[in-house]
Design an enzyme around this catalytic site. Structure first.
Site, PDB file in Angstrom:
ATOM      1  N   ASP A   1       0.849  -1.190   0.000  1.00 54.87           N
ATOM      2  CA  ASP A   1       0.000   0.000   0.000  1.00 54.87           C
ATOM      3  C   ASP A   1       0.884   1.240   0.000  1.00 54.87           C
ATOM      4  O   ASP A   1       1.878   1.307   0.730  1.00 54.87           O
ATOM      5  CB  ASP A   1      -0.908   0.009   1.226  1.00 54.87           C
ATOM      6  CG  ASP A   1      -2.032   1.017   1.093  1.00 54.87           C
ATOM      7  OD1 ASP A   1      -2.504   1.222  -0.038  1.00 54.87           O
ATOM      8  OD2 ASP A   1      -2.456   1.583   2.116  1.00 54.87           O
TER       9      ASP A   1
ATOM     10  N   HIS B   1      -4.041  14.141   0.512  1.00 49.43           N
ATOM     11  CA  HIS B   1      -4.179  13.327   1.725  1.00 49.43           C
ATOM     12  C   HIS B   1      -2.939  13.452   2.599  1.00 49.43           C
ATOM     13  O   HIS B   1      -3.042  13.678   3.811  1.00 49.43           O
ATOM     14  CB  HIS B   1      -4.403  11.861   1.339  1.00 49.43           C
ATOM     15  CG  HIS B   1      -4.370  10.922   2.505  1.00 49.43           C
ATOM     16  ND1 HIS B   1      -5.358  10.883   3.461  1.00 49.43           N
ATOM     17  CD2 HIS B   1      -3.453   9.982   2.871  1.00 49.43           C
ATOM     18  CE1 HIS B   1      -5.063   9.965   4.365  1.00 49.43           C
ATOM     19  NE2 HIS B   1      -3.917   9.410   4.033  1.00 49.43           N
TER      20      HIS B   1
ATOM     21  N   GLU C   1     -10.021   4.145   3.830  1.00 48.79           N
ATOM     22  CA  GLU C   1      -9.240   4.937   2.891  1.00 48.79           C
ATOM     23  C   GLU C   1      -9.716   4.588   1.487  1.00 48.79           C
ATOM     24  O   GLU C   1      -9.700   3.422   1.093  1.00 48.79           O
ATOM     25  CB  GLU C   1      -7.737   4.669   3.040  1.00 48.79           C
ATOM     26  CG  GLU C   1      -7.187   5.180   4.368  1.00 48.79           C
ATOM     27  CD  GLU C   1      -5.675   5.196   4.429  1.00 48.79           C
ATOM     28  OE1 GLU C   1      -5.031   4.615   3.529  1.00 48.79           O
ATOM     29  OE2 GLU C   1      -5.132   5.784   5.373  1.00 48.79           O
TER      30      GLU C   1
ATOM     31  N   GLU D   1      -9.227   4.188  -2.159  1.00 45.80           N
ATOM     32  CA  GLU D   1      -8.047   3.977  -2.993  1.00 45.80           C
ATOM     33  C   GLU D   1      -8.420   3.228  -4.271  1.00 45.80           C
ATOM     34  O   GLU D   1      -9.508   2.667  -4.398  1.00 45.80           O
ATOM     35  CB  GLU D   1      -6.982   3.162  -2.238  1.00 45.80           C
ATOM     36  CG  GLU D   1      -6.539   3.773  -0.920  1.00 45.80           C
ATOM     37  CD  GLU D   1      -5.332   3.073  -0.318  1.00 45.80           C
ATOM     38  OE1 GLU D   1      -4.570   2.433  -1.083  1.00 45.80           O
ATOM     39  OE2 GLU D   1      -5.138   3.171   0.904  1.00 45.80           O
TER      40      GLU D   1
ATOM     41  N   ASP E   1      -8.767   0.560   2.216  1.00 37.32           N
ATOM     42  CA  ASP E   1      -7.770   0.199   3.220  1.00 37.32           C
ATOM     43  C   ASP E   1      -8.324   0.565   4.602  1.00 37.32           C
ATOM     44  O   ASP E   1      -8.167   1.689   5.071  1.00 37.32           O
ATOM     45  CB  ASP E   1      -6.467   0.958   2.927  1.00 37.32           C
ATOM     46  CG  ASP E   1      -5.403   0.739   3.989  1.00 37.32           C
ATOM     47  OD1 ASP E   1      -5.436  -0.315   4.644  1.00 37.32           O
ATOM     48  OD2 ASP E   1      -4.546   1.618   4.158  1.00 37.32           O
TER      49      ASP E   1
ATOM     50  N   ARG F   1      -7.083   4.115  13.370  1.00 33.87           N
ATOM     51  CA  ARG F   1      -6.230   5.285  13.527  1.00 33.87           C
ATOM     52  C   ARG F   1      -5.612   5.389  14.921  1.00 33.87           C
ATOM     53  O   ARG F   1      -4.485   5.890  15.057  1.00 33.87           O
ATOM     54  CB  ARG F   1      -7.029   6.556  13.230  1.00 33.87           C
ATOM     55  CG  ARG F   1      -7.623   6.628  11.835  1.00 33.87           C
ATOM     56  CD  ARG F   1      -6.558   6.577  10.757  1.00 33.87           C
ATOM     57  NE  ARG F   1      -7.133   6.822   9.439  1.00 33.87           N
ATOM     58  CZ  ARG F   1      -6.463   6.743   8.307  1.00 33.87           C
ATOM     59  NH1 ARG F   1      -5.180   6.412   8.320  1.00 33.87           N
ATOM     60  NH2 ARG F   1      -7.055   6.975   7.147  1.00 33.87           N
TER      61      ARG F   1
ATOM     62  N   GLN G   1      -2.796   3.007  14.939  1.00 39.74           N
ATOM     63  CA  GLN G   1      -1.759   3.516  14.049  1.00 39.74           C
ATOM     64  C   GLN G   1      -0.934   4.608  14.730  1.00 39.74           C
ATOM     65  O   GLN G   1       0.300   4.644  14.608  1.00 39.74           O
ATOM     66  CB  GLN G   1      -2.399   4.055  12.770  1.00 39.74           C
ATOM     67  CG  GLN G   1      -1.417   4.514  11.713  1.00 39.74           C
ATOM     68  CD  GLN G   1      -2.132   4.961  10.440  1.00 39.74           C
ATOM     69  OE1 GLN G   1      -3.351   4.883  10.330  1.00 39.74           O
ATOM     70  NE2 GLN G   1      -1.367   5.431   9.465  1.00 39.74           N
TER      71      GLN G   1
ATOM     72  N   LYS H   1      -3.334  -1.611  10.094  1.00 31.21           N
ATOM     73  CA  LYS H   1      -3.735  -1.824   8.705  1.00 31.21           C
ATOM     74  C   LYS H   1      -3.983  -3.299   8.386  1.00 31.21           C
ATOM     75  O   LYS H   1      -4.219  -3.637   7.227  1.00 31.21           O
ATOM     76  CB  LYS H   1      -2.628  -1.300   7.784  1.00 31.21           C
ATOM     77  CG  LYS H   1      -2.317   0.180   7.951  1.00 31.21           C
ATOM     78  CD  LYS H   1      -3.363   1.035   7.280  1.00 31.21           C
ATOM     79  CE  LYS H   1      -2.902   2.478   7.180  1.00 31.21           C
ATOM     80  NZ  LYS H   1      -3.802   3.287   6.346  1.00 31.21           N
TER      81      LYS H   1
ATOM     82  N   THR I   1      -8.565  -5.391   3.929  1.00 31.04           N
ATOM     83  CA  THR I   1      -8.502  -4.517   2.767  1.00 31.04           C
ATOM     84  C   THR I   1      -9.548  -5.024   1.790  1.00 31.04           C
ATOM     85  O   THR I   1      -9.426  -6.144   1.287  1.00 31.04           O
ATOM     86  CB  THR I   1      -7.106  -4.547   2.117  1.00 31.04           C
ATOM     87  OG1 THR I   1      -6.125  -4.139   3.078  1.00 31.04           O
ATOM     88  CG2 THR I   1      -7.056  -3.634   0.910  1.00 31.04           C
TER      89      THR I   1
ATOM     90  N   GLU J   1      -9.715  12.690   7.680  1.00 27.39           N
ATOM     91  CA  GLU J   1      -9.661  14.018   7.073  1.00 27.39           C
ATOM     92  C   GLU J   1     -11.004  14.733   7.129  1.00 27.39           C
ATOM     93  O   GLU J   1     -11.078  15.931   7.406  1.00 27.39           O
ATOM     94  CB  GLU J   1      -9.215  13.906   5.623  1.00 27.39           C
ATOM     95  CG  GLU J   1      -7.814  13.363   5.418  1.00 27.39           C
ATOM     96  CD  GLU J   1      -7.585  13.015   3.967  1.00 27.39           C
ATOM     97  OE1 GLU J   1      -7.182  13.916   3.201  1.00 27.39           O
ATOM     98  OE2 GLU J   1      -7.825  11.850   3.579  1.00 27.39           O
TER      99      GLU J   1
END
Length: 419
Positions: free
Chosen positions: A125, A132, A198, A200, A230, A234, A237, A250, A254, A360
């Site tokens: 990834d 971003h 996420e 993607e 993904d 958080r 993370q 992560k 996925t 975000e």
């Protein structure tokens, strides 16, 4: 290129994602039968495994579609990819001579269950969306230090877990992990409270390579693309990412869309990468339009309630193309295999409504957003269903990927409790 008409009437709707111009590849099953390879055409699926068995498709001395994944075709190379696309077009085009033989091999998509379309060899990834990266960096380091010094020179990435990749409509269990909030003296083990997505794109390697390859060779080796979500914890993370980057945050899952849209189908939608602040080194320089004009969106639906579109953006805002990511991956001599999956990184645009993650959209939970139901969200709550959609819009037709859907289930009461 205008819409190509098919004798499958539903494929001729300009708003339908699966026209004859598309012909995406998937794996499906029907009640009581094993999974097999299929091609979406309108509201139907052509059973490619059966078509090969009946002699309607002959591409190699050995069967390419007797296994429930597309890897054998992928490793056969671009010439065979093109031959299959030409043959499928001939079989499904308006006025096809063999329509009577093909028609019995169609299955309604409503009667089918979709499976993983290919066997994932390895998964990497990337973090290749500038908006971003700038947004996330600003939250944690301020705008003056938002982008790491290397970001404008190389596509940053990490090696993920191939075992975590699942097909759309697979439920996602909220993960447990080690967390340490700003007011915690010591870390604790608990379910993630800041679970996120996420938005993607995923590029799939078809032709393997051994040793460094150029950007053009990398582009030639890519078989097709999928939507990719993904899922990201958080809070896990934030605690674990220094100094080696994402790990368990992560590893939950996925999700990918059920259909592989081939590079050939996307060819009319190629576009250039953005203007660069620094000239890239020779081995990463653009060799032509390597991105694609693909509209993307995300919806969030609380359990049992209507969905709200929370983000809209486009793949054309990415700073690095999949070909550049793949070429960079090989520079150390790293071999790339058929079925390798490369995530683009979160695709966010310049405006708030273009942000491809809840991190975000809520600015780290400081600015919760409101859904059409009146509820607010900072991160995903149990029961929420997240849906990613994408389509390239041509002259009277769409090239769609099928929805990438996942519902978040509550965390286990005790992940170490054994029955």
């Amino acid at each position: 290129m205008p819409l190509m008409n098919s004798w499958v009437a539903s494929a001729n709707d300009a708003a339908h994602p699966f026209s004859l111009n598309n012909l995406p590849y998937g794996v499906f099953s029907t009640k009581g039968e094993d999974p097999r390879c299929g091609v979406a055409i309108g509201d139907m699926i052509l059973d490619v495994t059966a078509a090969e068995a009946e002699g309607l498709i002959e591409l190699a001395d050995e069967p390419l579609f007797d296994l429930p994944f597309w890897n054998p075709l992928m490793e056969s190379g671009p010439a065979v990819w093109a031959a299959l696309r030409n043959r499928l077009t001939a079989l499904l085009a308006e006025g096809a001579e063999e329509q009577a033989k093909v028609e019995p091999l169609l299955v309604a998509q409503d009667d089918a269950e979709m499976h993983m379309p290919f066997a994932v060899s390895e998964y990497t990834d990337f973090y290749a969306g500038k908006h971003h990266a700038f947004n996330v960096g600003t939250m944690f380091r301020g705008p003056e230090n938002a982008l790491p010094p290397n970001w404008l020179h190389i596509p940053i990435g990490y090696n993920g877990r191939a075992s975590s990749v699942v097909v759309s409509n697979t439920d996602i269990r909220r993960p447990w992990g080690q967390l340490k909030g700003p007011n915690d003296a010591l870390p604790r083990f608990a379910p993630s409270q800041r679970f996120d997505i996420e938005l993607e794109m995923g590029a799939i390697v078809g032709t393997p390579s051994d040793g460094p390859i150029s950007v053009q060779e990398a582009d030639d080796n890519i078989f097709g693309y999928v939507l990719l979500n993904d899922w990201s914890a958080r809070d896990m993370q934030a605690w674990e990412y220094q100094p080696l980057g994402p790990f368990q945050a992560k590893a939950t899952a996925t999700s990918i869309s059920p259909w592989i849209v081939t590079k050939a189908a996307l060819e009319p939608f190629r576009c250039d990468t953005p203007v660069r602040e620094f000239e890239l080194l020779d081995h990463l320089k653009d060799v032509g339009p390597m991105l694609y004009d693909i509209d993307l969106s995300v919806t969030l639906a609380p359990e049992g309630k209507a969905a709200t579109t929370i983000a809209r953006t486009n793949y054309n805002v990415m700073y690095y193309s999949a070909a550049q990511q793949l070429a960079h991956h090989t520079t150390s001599g790293c071999a790339m295999n058929t079925g390798d999956l490369l995530g683009s990184g979160t695709i966010s645009g310049p405006e708030k409504e273009n942000r491809g993650s809840l991190l975000e959209l809520s600015w780290g939970a400081k600015e919760p957003f409101t859904l059409a139901t009146g509820e607010t969200r900072s991160f995903i709550e149990d029961g929420d269903t997240l849906t990613l959609r994408g389509a390239a819009k041509g002259d009277g037709y769409h090239i769609g990927f099928g929805d990438c859907i996942g519902q978040v289930l509550p965390a286990l009461d005790d992940p170490y409790k054994r029955n």
